[in-house]
Design an enzyme around this catalytic site. Structure first.
Site, PDB file in Angstrom:
ATOM      1  N   CYS A  40       0.619  -1.388  -0.091  1.00  0.00           N
ATOM      2  CA  CYS A  40      -0.011  -0.039  -0.044  1.00  0.00           C
ATOM      3  C   CYS A  40       0.911   1.310  -0.083  1.00  0.00           C
ATOM      4  O   CYS A  40       0.460   2.320  -0.444  1.00  0.00           O
ATOM      5  CB  CYS A  40      -0.965   0.266   1.038  1.00  0.00           C
ATOM      6  SG  CYS A  40      -1.721  -1.608   1.512  1.00  0.00           S
ATOM      7  N   MET A  74      -8.725   0.977  -6.285  1.00  0.00           N
ATOM      8  CA  MET A  74      -8.268   0.234  -5.196  1.00  0.00           C
ATOM      9  C   MET A  74      -8.416  -1.305  -5.477  1.00  0.00           C
ATOM     10  O   MET A  74      -9.320  -1.690  -5.909  1.00  0.00           O
ATOM     11  CB  MET A  74      -9.166   0.658  -4.026  1.00  0.00           C
ATOM     12  CG  MET A  74      -8.756  -0.190  -2.483  1.00  0.00           C
ATOM     13  SD  MET A  74      -7.472   0.271  -1.911  1.00  0.00           S
ATOM     14  CE  MET A  74      -7.367  -1.083  -0.708  1.00  0.00           C
ATOM     15  N   HIS A 116       6.155  12.727 -12.140  1.00  0.00           N
ATOM     16  CA  HIS A 116       6.536  11.448 -12.394  1.00  0.00           C
ATOM     17  C   HIS A 116       7.562  11.287 -13.537  1.00  0.00           C
ATOM     18  O   HIS A 116       8.472  12.022 -13.197  1.00  0.00           O
ATOM     19  CB  HIS A 116       5.345  10.444 -12.716  1.00  0.00           C
ATOM     20  CG  HIS A 116       5.572   8.955 -12.774  1.00  0.00           C
ATOM     21  ND1 HIS A 116       6.206   8.425 -11.835  1.00  0.00           N
ATOM     22  CD2 HIS A 116       5.287   7.923 -13.900  1.00  0.00           C
ATOM     23  CE1 HIS A 116       6.484   7.065 -12.229  1.00  0.00           C
ATOM     24  NE2 HIS A 116       5.800   6.940 -13.235  1.00  0.00           N
ATOM     25  N   HIS A 171       1.514   8.628 -18.835  1.00  0.00           N
ATOM     26  CA  HIS A 171       2.542   7.832 -18.355  1.00  0.00           C
ATOM     27  C   HIS A 171       3.425   7.649 -19.596  1.00  0.00           C
ATOM     28  O   HIS A 171       3.539   6.616 -20.416  1.00  0.00           O
ATOM     29  CB  HIS A 171       2.007   6.497 -17.735  1.00  0.00           C
ATOM     30  CG  HIS A 171       3.380   5.869 -17.131  1.00  0.00           C
ATOM     31  ND1 HIS A 171       4.176   5.154 -17.470  1.00  0.00           N
ATOM     32  CD2 HIS A 171       3.427   5.653 -15.661  1.00  0.00           C
ATOM     33  CE1 HIS A 171       5.039   4.904 -16.648  1.00  0.00           C
ATOM     34  NE2 HIS A 171       4.532   4.895 -15.415  1.00  0.00           N
TER      35      HIS A 171
END
Length: 569
Positions: free
Chosen positions: A73, A114, A353, A395
């Site tokens: 997590c 999730m 990122h 990404h």
């Protein structure tokens, strides 16, 4: 109560931005891509922090649950549970939700990404109940990792004076590939011409990137366990010559490229502790540690865990460009004097990122995942040139540069959150009206893409989708004709060509050879299953070779020395 405990735990932090909150169709996963993100890290000191109002649990339960949290997590929710790509999970929030709610959330997941840890079989009912209790207590904090800790890990295995003055072999160093063998904690060095494996080198766990030195002689690898290994490609065979651990978890390493400073310094960025480290380029001796803790760019609130994501070396100034993920800031770190380091802080967007250069090597384009933006950093004028709105969860890896037939020079990024590829105009001189805008959106084969790639000598744009839940997509590659983008993409059955048998066989990260006439793909399979590298002729799009040596275990990233050190993509 707070009690200091010495516990020999093995904990792991999840990988880079490819985290659980970025999964879209998680109920269809078997957990493999989530395990793709883990990194085993030994942490010996853990603080047990029981909170008033939280359910009672034993210290043993607390410690076991803390291990699960770090393994599963922390990469999304943060080590301190303050929230990162995932939501905050601090006791003021979790106690209000209650144990039963948290149990259901952990077991079944959410459509937003999730993971379904219970129904997937990854966690037992007992583990889920303990986790639901654990999340209502204060989180443990791993120890800091300062200079004394680093120096204990620093090793120079071959002194600089004992290294060869010239190549000891016949191979073209510039056409070598460094290939991450993720689950074996190794990097394979391959010859781009013969496709032969020159050596398998022990590295950190799950190497995130390999960065050649400016000269091309060395390769720096960094594992997700924050271990850096320096590989000398002149040696026969190439081998490790130095190593250093800079923290508990990390993602980025780079070397200086500005004229007069080539390869003098290296830099690495850590996820925990949140800091970057400047090192000697030849030996990895740590010289300076700088914390990245501070205020966020938007709400201007203090964040205790702003992790260092991508780092690139400026071609315009003696600087490193450092992305700080959670604060949304880009640091321009001037390294001319390590006793007087200066930082220029640029406000971008959260959470920063990966990214790469435009074709001129002036502009650094970097994804801000949660803001669905690409920040454009003008490295010459040292400012933010633009914040470009793009598709959900960009990404790019390092992105892809080419000339669009209509809009001129563009830089491309794919996305985790949907199937679209965004093309951003990058020429503010000759195509001013199209600069720093999404000028074209290509429909891709599906979400879950991690990398796009092309080459100045290629007319193809290659796009992967390894995290797509549809096997027909995750095991294929999409390719576009740059000169006829309206025609859409063709798919090539890369995993089928590899002929590996059973397993998930995700196809990931196109990478060109030095000549730009071949493109390599990793067919990443299970650790106990057969994996391979597949080489394709870029012009004909036909199979050239399958490299399925049994030593190629869970291959992921590949880095061609010439293209990586020259920022060709």
């Amino acid at each position: 109560m707070k009690k200091r405990i010495l516990a020999s735990l093995v904990v792991s932090f999840m990988a880079c931005g490819i985290c659980a909150e970025e999964q879209v169709d998680h109920p269809s996963t078997d957990g493999a891509e989530l395990r793709y993100k883990g990194a085993s890290v030994p942490v010996r000191e853990v603080t047990v922090r029981m909170s008033p109002g939280a359910p009672t649990m034993s210290e043993e339960e607390y410690l076991a649950s803390s291990r699960i949290f770090f393994e599963r997590c922390a990469g999304c929710h943060g080590v301190l549970r303050k929230g990162a790509t995932g939501k905050p999970l601090t006791p003021d929030i979790t106690q209000q939700r209650g144990t039963e709610y948290l149990k259901a959330l952990i077991a079944y997941g959410t459509p937003a990404g999730m993971p379904n840890w219970g129904t997937s079989g990854d966690l037992t009912d007992a583990q889920i109940e303990s986790m639901a209790k654990f999340l209502q207590h204060e989180p443990p904090q791993p120890p800091e990792f300062g200079m004394e800790s680093m120096l204990r890990t620093w090793k120079v295995n071959v002194a600089v004076k004992d290294r060869p003055a010239k190549k000891q072999h016949k191979y073209d160093v510039d056409d070598m590939f460094a290939v991450t063998l993720r689950d074996s904690g190794q990097v394979a060095i391959l010859d781009g011409d013969s496709k032969a494996i020159l050596n398998i080198i022990e590295t950190g766990y799950a190497v995130h990137i390999s960065r050649p030195s400016n000269s091309g002689r060395y390769v720096y690898t960094i594992g997700r366990d924050a271990k850096i290994v320096l590989i000398d490609l002149f040696m026969n065979p190439p081998q490790q010559v130095a190593e250093l651990k800079i923290g508990m978890e990390a993602r980025s390493v780079e070397t200086s490229k500005y004229e007069g400073y080539e390869d003098k310094l290296a830099i690495a960025g850590a996820y925990w502790p949140p800091q970057y480290v400047l090192m000697d380029g030849d030996t990895l001796e740590p010289k300076k540690i700088v914390s990245t803790r501070g205020m966020t760019v938007d709400t201007q609130e203090y964040h205790p865990e702003p992790r260092v994501a991508a780092i690139v070396a400026s071609h315009q100034h003696p600087e490193f460009i450092v992305n700080v993920k959670e604060t949304g800031k880009v640091l321009l770190v001037n390294y001319t004097d390590l006793n007087a380091i200066t930082e220029t802080t640029l406000g971008a967007a959260r959470y920063l990122h990966d990214g790469g250069w435009d074709s001129t090597h002036r502009y650094f384009l970097t994804a801000a995942n949660n803001s669905n933006k690409v920040a454009v950093i003008d490295s010459r004028d040292r400012k933010v040139a633009a914040l470009v709105d793009v598709e959900k969860i960009p990404h790019p890896g390092r992105g892809a540069n080419f000339v669009d037939p209509e809009y001129g020079p563009v830089w491309a990024t794919s996305a985790l959150g949907n199937s679209n590829i965004s093309l951003i105009g990058t020429d503010p001189v000759n195509h001013k009206k199209d600069a720093w805008k999404v000028v074209r959106t290509l429909k891709g084969m599906g979400g879950g893409s991690l990398f796009v790639k092309t080459h100045p000598k290629s007319h193809n744009l290659w796009v992967d989708a390894p995290l797509n839940p549809d096997e027909s997509l995750s095991q294929s590659i999409a390719v576009y004709d740059i000169n006829n983008l309206e025609a859409g993409y063709k798919t090539l059955p890369i995993a089928e060509w590899a002929n590996l048998g059973e397993g998930p066989k995700r196809v990931v990260q196109p990478e060109f050879n030095k000549a730009g006439d071949e493109v390599w793909f990793s067919v990443w399979n299970g650790q106990t299953q057969r994996s391979a590298l597949v080489v394709v002729n870029d012009k004909t799009r036909e199979l050239v070779k399958v490299i399925d040596d049994p030593r190629i275990i869970t291959p992921t990233g590949k880095f061609n020395v010439f293209n990586t050190r020259r920022d060709v993509y």
